[in-house]
Design a protein around this motif. Structure first.
Motif, PDB file in Angstrom:
ATOM      1  N   GLY A 181       0.845  -1.238  -0.092  1.00  0.00           N
ATOM      2  CA  GLY A 181       0.024  -0.122  -0.046  1.00  0.00           C
ATOM      3  C   GLY A 181       1.002   1.338   0.095  1.00  0.00           C
ATOM      4  N   TRP A 182       2.001   1.098   0.867  1.00  0.00           N
ATOM      5  CA  TRP A 182       2.991   2.419   0.601  1.00  0.00           C
ATOM      6  C   TRP A 182       3.496   2.486  -0.444  1.00  0.00           C
ATOM      7  CZ3 TRP A 182       2.392   5.999   4.159  1.00  0.00           C
ATOM      8  CH2 TRP A 182       1.903   5.776   5.440  1.00  0.00           C
ATOM      9  N   ILE A 183       3.859   1.656  -1.394  1.00  0.00           N
ATOM     10  CA  ILE A 183       4.520   1.580  -2.473  1.00  0.00           C
ATOM     11  C   ILE A 183       3.625   2.079  -3.606  1.00  0.00           C
ATOM     12  CG2 ILE A 183       5.433  -0.067  -4.401  1.00  0.00           C
ATOM     13  CD1 ILE A 183       7.569  -0.122  -2.062  1.00  0.00           C
ATOM     14  N   ARG A 184       2.239   1.599  -3.425  1.00  0.00           N
ATOM     15  CA  ARG A 184       1.515   2.224  -4.658  1.00  0.00           C
ATOM     16  C   ARG A 184       1.117   3.837  -4.221  1.00  0.00           C
ATOM     17  NH1 ARG A 184      -2.312  -2.263  -2.794  1.00  0.00           N
ATOM     18  NH2 ARG A 184      -2.682  -3.783  -4.570  1.00  0.00           N
ATOM     19  N   ARG A 185       1.410   4.265  -3.168  1.00  0.00           N
ATOM     20  CA  ARG A 185       1.357   5.586  -2.648  1.00  0.00           C
ATOM     21  C   ARG A 185       2.356   6.359  -3.293  1.00  0.00           C
ATOM     22  NH1 ARG A 185      -0.018   7.573   3.288  1.00  0.00           N
ATOM     23  NH2 ARG A 185      -1.871   5.851   2.626  1.00  0.00           N
ATOM     24  N   TRP A 186       3.702   5.829  -3.130  1.00  0.00           N
ATOM     25  CA  TRP A 186       5.191   6.538  -3.517  1.00  0.00           C
ATOM     26  C   TRP A 186       5.065   6.552  -5.129  1.00  0.00           C
ATOM     27  CZ3 TRP A 186       7.730   2.737   0.337  1.00  0.00           C
ATOM     28  CH2 TRP A 186       7.471   3.227   1.519  1.00  0.00           C
ATOM     29  N   VAL A 187       4.756   5.395  -5.630  1.00  0.00           N
ATOM     30  CA  VAL A 187       4.781   5.367  -7.212  1.00  0.00           C
ATOM     31  C   VAL A 187       3.649   6.494  -7.622  1.00  0.00           C
ATOM     32  CG1 VAL A 187       4.152   3.933  -9.179  1.00  0.00           C
ATOM     33  CG2 VAL A 187       5.640   2.920  -7.230  1.00  0.00           C
ATOM     34  N   GLY A 188       2.731   6.802  -6.969  1.00  0.00           N
ATOM     35  CA  GLY A 188       1.693   7.863  -7.455  1.00  0.00           C
ATOM     36  C   GLY A 188       2.472   9.054  -7.074  1.00  0.00           C
ATOM     37  N   LEU A 189       3.375   9.224  -6.371  1.00  0.00           N
ATOM     38  CA  LEU A 189       3.834  10.524  -6.399  1.00  0.00           C
ATOM     39  C   LEU A 189       5.148  10.605  -7.006  1.00  0.00           C
ATOM     40  CD1 LEU A 189       3.670  10.763  -2.445  1.00  0.00           C
ATOM     41  CD2 LEU A 189       2.751  12.303  -3.805  1.00  0.00           C
ATOM     42  N   GLY A 190       5.376   9.577  -7.811  1.00  0.00           N
ATOM     43  CA  GLY A 190       6.758  10.120  -8.778  1.00  0.00           C
ATOM     44  C   GLY A 190       7.872   8.956  -8.542  1.00  0.00           C
ATOM     45  N   ALA A 191       7.714   8.016  -7.652  1.00  0.00           N
ATOM     46  CA  ALA A 191       8.853   6.949  -7.410  1.00  0.00           C
ATOM     47  C   ALA A 191       8.884   6.024  -8.437  1.00  0.00           C
ATOM     48  CB  ALA A 191       8.853   6.354  -6.119  1.00  0.00           C
ATOM     49  N   THR A 192       9.777   5.431  -9.035  1.00  0.00           N
ATOM     50  CA  THR A 192       9.818   4.292  -9.980  1.00  0.00           C
ATOM     51  C   THR A 192      11.117   3.486  -9.529  1.00  0.00           C
ATOM     52  OG1 THR A 192      11.482   5.634 -11.492  1.00  0.00           O
ATOM     53  CG2 THR A 192       9.011   5.827 -11.978  1.00  0.00           C
ATOM     54  N   LEU A 193      11.822   3.645  -8.507  1.00  0.00           N
ATOM     55  CA  LEU A 193      12.841   2.657  -7.853  1.00  0.00           C
ATOM     56  C   LEU A 193      12.149   2.372  -6.664  1.00  0.00           C
ATOM     57  CD1 LEU A 193      15.796   4.726  -8.538  1.00  0.00           C
ATOM     58  CD2 LEU A 193      15.018   2.457  -9.714  1.00  0.00           C
ATOM     59  N   VAL A 194      11.733   1.094  -6.428  1.00  0.00           N
ATOM     60  CA  VAL A 194      10.999   0.629  -4.951  1.00  0.00           C
ATOM     61  C   VAL A 194      11.760  -0.536  -4.432  1.00  0.00           C
ATOM     62  CG1 VAL A 194       8.989   1.943  -5.487  1.00  0.00           C
ATOM     63  CG2 VAL A 194       8.927  -0.481  -6.313  1.00  0.00           C
ATOM     64  N   GLY A 195      11.759  -0.551  -3.101  1.00  0.00           N
ATOM     65  CA  GLY A 195      12.188  -1.887  -2.390  1.00  0.00           C
ATOM     66  C   GLY A 195      11.825  -1.748  -0.969  1.00  0.00           C
ATOM     67  N   GLY A 196      13.006  -2.228  -0.239  1.00  0.00           N
ATOM     68  CA  GLY A 196      12.766  -2.119   1.191  1.00  0.00           C
ATOM     69  C   GLY A 196      14.315  -2.134   1.949  1.00  0.00           C
ATOM     70  N   CYS A 197      14.078  -1.613   3.087  1.00  0.00           N
ATOM     71  CA  CYS A 197      15.266  -1.444   3.803  1.00  0.00           C
ATOM     72  C   CYS A 197      15.144  -2.607   5.026  1.00  0.00           C
ATOM     73  CB  CYS A 197      15.441  -0.006   4.442  1.00  0.00           C
ATOM     74  SG  CYS A 197      17.312   0.501   4.616  1.00  0.00           S
ATOM     75  N   CYS A 198      15.734  -2.210   6.131  1.00  0.00           N
ATOM     76  CA  CYS A 198      15.596  -3.171   7.431  1.00  0.00           C
ATOM     77  C   CYS A 198      14.510  -3.621   7.663  1.00  0.00           C
ATOM     78  CB  CYS A 198      16.204  -2.132   8.626  1.00  0.00           C
ATOM     79  SG  CYS A 198      17.975  -1.434   8.510  1.00  0.00           S
ATOM     80  N   GLY A 199      14.517  -5.012   7.733  1.00  0.00           N
ATOM     81  CA  GLY A 199      13.009  -5.422   8.096  1.00  0.00           C
ATOM     82  C   GLY A 199      12.087  -6.047   7.208  1.00  0.00           C
ATOM     83  N   ILE A 200      12.410  -5.356   5.792  1.00  0.00           N
ATOM     84  CA  ILE A 200      11.530  -5.672   4.747  1.00  0.00           C
ATOM     85  C   ILE A 200      12.220  -6.896   4.036  1.00  0.00           C
ATOM     86  CG2 ILE A 200      10.654  -4.829   2.478  1.00  0.00           C
ATOM     87  CD1 ILE A 200       9.576  -3.500   5.127  1.00  0.00           C
ATOM     88  N   GLY A 201      11.471  -8.003   4.034  1.00  0.00           N
ATOM     89  CA  GLY A 201      12.105  -9.125   3.474  1.00  0.00           C
ATOM     90  C   GLY A 201      11.738  -9.632   2.185  1.00  0.00           C
TER      91      GLY A 201
END
Length: 305
Positions: A266-286
């Protein structure tokens, strides 16, 4: 790149190693597996690739004196940086689909602590990382950068390597002024984005901060970048808010139970809607989070059209 308009990064290496049972403790953090059980590092890369990651990041984040100590860094820093790059490259070459390798250039004097930055020593430490990683990586990722000074040092370190630079800032989890996001140094995100572009960054990302803080940062980056070709990215962590004097790896922070793969998407969808095209995760995102995002790539790509 996926060809779908959104590129999928990997997730948090340190926590994935810990989950796999790899050697993992302070102060070495993720470097301990590199030193004692390098096969687990390659296995962690493979897990993220199997989940759909198109860019994996070398496990060089903790290959700095802050984590492995001055003596060990002097004796083995170049060797360990080289090993982290080779393991990532081997994992990428074993993938069924193209995978790029990003060379992690971490905060050199401690995460979240721009006040500890030593500009005089930065070049010598960064040079070891760059020399070790350069034969193996496709691009540079200066990540979890808390200040513009840190980014400038990273840009100088990779100048002349012929490889693209991506810059990823960490921002304050609890922003003092809504709509005006700041780095952990207190510098405005818009100023930081301009600085990254002036330093030649081909992408500006935000990482190792809470998802709730990222939207304003992405929007600020989009305002600065406008129609320029630079890309925007996000890979948030699953930590609770971090106090101002915290170091990112001073202890094993608890992970949030609410950031399961569906909620993180859900957060990824929000960020892509704002203009992000590189997405992934940091600490704790597996890998399970990355796999969920991968399944949604066609939907996310439609948001970018």
């Amino acid at each position: 790149m996926s060809g779908l308009g959104v590129t999928l990064l990997d997730g948090g290496m340190g926590r994935q190693l810990a989950r796999m049972g790899a050697p993992f403790r302070q102060p070495e953090w993720s470097a301990l597996a590199l030193i004692e059980a390098p096969e687990t590092v390659q296995a962690a890369h493979a897990a993220f690739i199997a989940a759909g990651a198109e860019v994996i990041t070398s496990n060089s984040y903790a290959v700095v004196p802050f984590h492995i100590g001055e003596d060990r860094f002097a004796a083995r820093g170049l060797e360990l940086a080289d090993l982290s790059g080779r393991l990532a490259r081997q994992a990428a070459q074993s993938a069924a689909t193209p995978v790029r390798v990003a060379g992690s250039l971490p905060p050199l004097f401690g995460s979240y602590r721009p006040d500890l930055f030593e500009p005089e020593r930065a070049p010598e430490i960064a040079r070891v990382l760059v020399d070790g990683l350069a034969p193996h990586v496709d691009l540079w990722l200066a990540e979890t950068q808390s200040s513009i000074r840190e980014v400038a040092a990273a840009a100088r370190a990779v100048a002349g390597t012929g490889k693209p630079l991506w810059v990823s800032y960490t921002i304050e989890d609890e922003q003092p002024e809504p709509g005006a996001p700041r780095l952990r140094s207190g510098e405005p995100v818009e100023q930081a984005v301009r600085a990254a572009l002036d330093l030649g960054a081909e992408a500006v990302l935000f990482n190792c901060s809470q998802p709730e803080a990222m939207g304003d940062a992405v929007a600020a980056a989009a305002r600065v970048i406008g129609s320029a070709p630079a890309r925007i990215g996000v890979y948030a962590n699953a930590f609770p808010p971090q106090r101002e004097d915290a170091a990112a790896n001073e202890g094993l922070s608890e992970l949030r139970a609410d950031l399961d793969p569906d909620s993180y998407l859900g957060w990824i969808r929000r960020w892509v809607g704002l203009g992000a095209t590189l997405v992934g995760g940091c600490c704790g995102i597996g890998p399970e989070h990355i796999a969920r995002i991968h399944a949604a790539l066609p939907e996310l790509a439609a948001q970018t059209r």
